[in-house]
Design a protein around this motif. Structure first.
Motif, PDB file in Angstrom:
ATOM      1  N   ALA A 141     -97.586 -10.773  -4.092  1.00 48.45           N
ATOM      2  CA  ALA A 141     -98.259 -11.689  -3.167  1.00 48.45           C
ATOM      3  C   ALA A 141     -99.453 -12.356  -3.834  1.00 48.45           C
ATOM      4  O   ALA A 141     -99.694 -13.555  -3.647  1.00 48.45           O
ATOM      5  CB  ALA A 141     -98.696 -10.930  -1.915  1.00 48.45           C
ATOM      6  N   ARG A 142    -100.223 -11.613  -4.610  1.00 48.15           N
ATOM      7  CA  ARG A 142    -101.371 -12.204  -5.301  1.00 48.15           C
ATOM      8  C   ARG A 142    -100.929 -13.256  -6.314  1.00 48.15           C
ATOM      9  O   ARG A 142    -101.570 -14.305  -6.436  1.00 48.15           O
ATOM     10  CB  ARG A 142    -102.174 -11.103  -5.991  1.00 48.15           C
ATOM     11  N   ALA A 144     -99.917 -16.309  -4.358  1.00 49.25           N
ATOM     12  CA  ALA A 144    -101.038 -16.976  -3.692  1.00 49.25           C
ATOM     13  C   ALA A 144    -101.781 -17.930  -4.614  1.00 49.25           C
ATOM     14  O   ALA A 144    -102.449 -18.852  -4.131  1.00 49.25           O
ATOM     15  CB  ALA A 144    -102.005 -15.927  -3.140  1.00 49.25           C
ATOM     16  N   VAL A 147     -99.466 -22.005   1.714  1.00 47.61           N
ATOM     17  CA  VAL A 147     -99.228 -21.046   2.789  1.00 47.61           C
ATOM     18  C   VAL A 147     -98.516 -19.855   2.173  1.00 47.61           C
ATOM     19  O   VAL A 147     -97.550 -20.012   1.433  1.00 47.61           O
ATOM     20  CB  VAL A 147     -98.373 -21.644   3.928  1.00 47.61           C
ATOM     21  N   LEU A 148     -99.005 -18.649   2.484  1.00 50.76           N
ATOM     22  CA  LEU A 148     -98.392 -17.430   1.962  1.00 50.76           C
ATOM     23  C   LEU A 148     -97.705 -16.700   3.112  1.00 50.76           C
ATOM     24  O   LEU A 148     -98.303 -16.501   4.182  1.00 50.76           O
ATOM     25  CB  LEU A 148     -99.462 -16.532   1.343  1.00 50.76           C
ATOM     26  N   ALA A 182    -100.431 -10.267   4.471  1.00 45.63           N
ATOM     27  CA  ALA A 182    -101.456 -10.947   5.269  1.00 45.63           C
ATOM     28  C   ALA A 182    -102.848 -10.652   4.727  1.00 45.63           C
ATOM     29  O   ALA A 182    -103.729 -11.529   4.739  1.00 45.63           O
ATOM     30  CB  ALA A 182    -101.363 -10.505   6.729  1.00 45.63           C
ATOM     31  N   ALA A 221    -103.351 -12.962   1.898  1.00 45.18           N
ATOM     32  CA  ALA A 221    -103.602 -14.316   2.404  1.00 45.18           C
ATOM     33  C   ALA A 221    -105.036 -14.456   2.891  1.00 45.18           C
ATOM     34  O   ALA A 221    -105.697 -15.486   2.646  1.00 45.18           O
ATOM     35  CB  ALA A 221    -102.623 -14.634   3.535  1.00 45.18           C
ATOM     36  N   HIS A 229    -107.421 -14.820  -0.001  1.00 46.78           N
ATOM     37  CA  HIS A 229    -107.314 -16.112  -0.693  1.00 46.78           C
ATOM     38  C   HIS A 229    -107.573 -17.293   0.234  1.00 46.78           C
ATOM     39  O   HIS A 229    -107.457 -18.449  -0.202  1.00 46.78           O
ATOM     40  CB  HIS A 229    -105.933 -16.252  -1.334  1.00 46.78           C
ATOM     41  N   LEU A 268    -105.769 -18.379   2.740  1.00 50.13           N
ATOM     42  CA  LEU A 268    -104.537 -19.125   2.992  1.00 50.13           C
ATOM     43  C   LEU A 268    -103.996 -18.819   4.385  1.00 50.13           C
ATOM     44  O   LEU A 268    -104.112 -17.689   4.870  1.00 50.13           O
ATOM     45  CB  LEU A 268    -103.465 -18.748   1.962  1.00 50.13           C
ATOM     46  N   PHE A 299    -101.126 -17.695   6.915  1.00 47.31           N
ATOM     47  CA  PHE A 299    -100.101 -16.674   6.725  1.00 47.31           C
ATOM     48  C   PHE A 299     -98.920 -16.958   7.637  1.00 47.31           C
ATOM     49  O   PHE A 299     -99.087 -17.284   8.818  1.00 47.31           O
ATOM     50  CB  PHE A 299    -100.675 -15.293   7.039  1.00 47.31           C
ATOM     51  N   LEU A 328    -107.870 -14.200  10.382  1.00 46.21           N
ATOM     52  CA  LEU A 328    -106.690 -14.612   9.631  1.00 46.21           C
ATOM     53  C   LEU A 328    -106.134 -15.893  10.229  1.00 46.21           C
ATOM     54  O   LEU A 328    -105.892 -15.976  11.441  1.00 46.21           O
ATOM     55  CB  LEU A 328    -105.631 -13.512   9.690  1.00 46.21           C
TER      56      LEU A 328
END
Length: 441
Positions: A192-193, A196, A201-202, A215, A218, A221, A223, A225, A424
């Protein structure tokens, strides 16, 4: 009449199997409520003195149809129609029984009443997604309709055995998106990192544990989610109105960005729930067994084992001593009050829903079960519920096993339960705005 009864019993069995296999969360609830209502209705009909087979049979089928209909109205209508309104119009009574139609009416009344009364101790789940907040600035999803700018980490083994891998469907519908499948030995947070770094959008596709992990990345970063349901229960995706992979794809194309709270337990974030006490022990026991006997048998055995052998936790909650069997923490207020918190009205209320089972009272576990069965848990002395914004915990038994969104870990002897100061940003389905200008899917 026996032939007709057997045929309707077969229909009921088919409906139960279909609901369990394909009905999703509401289908499983419908099957369970229908079966429990039918069993209780048959028992009540016998206790009330009915020795007529037709009356007891009608009570069971009326209870089953009504119980299913409370959770799944469509299936309830099918059952009611297929059983001839639970057998009210009987063409001929049992041999020696001249009161067939009357018994059918009585049985139907008993069965229907039992199913309706079940809502007292097990409320019908809401089908409405939780309300969420509009972010400051634009609420447009910053990706193309073909998924350009979107990266989704997929855990292909998270769902039921027959569900299949959702990655091909995501690639076909969103060809420009970066769909990353989790392989053996891969670390979901590391993947995920890496994703990102170049995504706008992650997203994550999997169970609640996978969604929680991605999440968190996200949020770090900054972003938005995207939650794609790909697990067994999909609590979080269901709460935001994304019940299927197709719902998530539609949200990418036509949805909006909203903001929600994130809970924190001992520096671990959670979107749904956290816990300590008996529940992490239950999860650990289940995971040791499920590869050998399957998830649900392992869960049943683990539940019995933990109830028999678990010891209470000796903790201070904000400086006040408690001995507890289990502590549940919900990210925002959960409904219903008491047993089995199942859904949330909002995901941005700033509250933590704390529920605990007090072990200091004699026969605490027995009293808990009795309170659950009688629908009086909210008034039981062994159960406590409160809404808080933060709580400090000190264990007198050393480091505790903790759980966040179904994932267990060993925490410290002292930790806090709180909200992350950042919200978030989340991709949700398109919907109407409420009077306060907040986003309601």
């Amino acid at each position: 009449m026996p032939t007709r009864r057997r045929s309707r019993d077969i229909v009921a069995t088919i409906v139960i199997a279909a609901l369990l296999a394909f009905g999703g969360r509401f289908g499983r609830r419908a099957a369970l409520r229908g079966v429990l209502s039918a069993l209780l209705a048959g028992l009540v009909a016998r206790v009330l003195g009915s020795d007529r087979t037709h009356a007891r049979w009608t009570a069971r089928h009326a209870a089953f149809a009504t119980g299913v209909g409370l959770e799944s109205p469509g299936w309830g209508r099918v059952l009611a129609a297929g059983s001839g309104a639970a057998g009210i119009v009987a063409r001929r009574p049992d041999r020696g029984d001249r009161r067939g139609p009357t018994d059918a009416l009585v049985g139907t009344a008993v069965g229907t009443s039992i199913a309706l009364v079940s809502r007292r101790w097990w409320p019908v789940a809401s089908r409405e997604p939780a309300a969420v907040r509009r972010p400051r600035g634009s609420d447009v999803v910053p990706v193309g309709a073909d998924g350009e700018g979107l990266a989704v980490v997929v855990n292909p083994g998270a769902g039921p055995a027959l569900s299949g891998n959702p990655a091909p469907a995501l690639r076909e519908a969103l060809p420009a998106a970066d769909i990353i499948e989790l392989g053996d030995g891969d670390d979901v947070i590391e993947l995920a990192r890496a994703a990102a770094a170049s995504a706008r959008v992650l997203g994550a596709c999997g169970g609640d544990g996978t969604l929680n992990a991605v999440a968190s990345v996200a949020l770090d970063h900054g972003l938005p989610f995207l939650a794609v349901p790909g697990g067994t229960l999909n609590h979080f995706a269901r709460d935001i109105g994304l019940a299927t992979v197709d719902d998530a794809i539609a949200a990418v194309r036509t949805g909006r960005v909203a903001e929600i709270d994130v809970g924190v337990l001992a520096d671990r974030r959670f979107l749904n729930t956290a816990s300590f006490g008996a529940y992490p022990e239950l999860v650990d026991a289940r995971e040791r067994l499920e590869s050998r006997i399957g998830k649900w048998p392992a869960l049943a055995w683990s539940l019995v084992h933990v109830l028999r052998h678990a010891s209470p936790c000796r903790v201070d909650l904000d400086g006040v001593r408690h001995d507890v069997w289990m502590v549940f923490i919900g990210n925002c207020a959960y409904e219903p009050a008491g047993f089995a918190p199942s859904w949330r009205e909002r995901l941005d209320d700033g509250q933590l829903d704390l529920r605990l089972v007090d072990a200091r009272h004699p026969w605490a576990r027995t009293r808990l079960v009795a309170a659950v069965l009688t629908g009086t848990l909210a008034r039981s002395r062994v159960h406590e519920q409160r809404l808080v914004r933060r709580m400090d915990v000190t264990s007198h038994d050393g480091a505790l096993r903790l759980a966040t969104d179904g994932e267990t870990f060993t925490g410290a002897a002292q930790f806090s339960i709180e909200k992350d100061p950042r919200r978030l940003r989340l991709v949700v389905a398109a919907g109407d705005d409420d009077e306060d200008g907040e986003r309601v899917p």
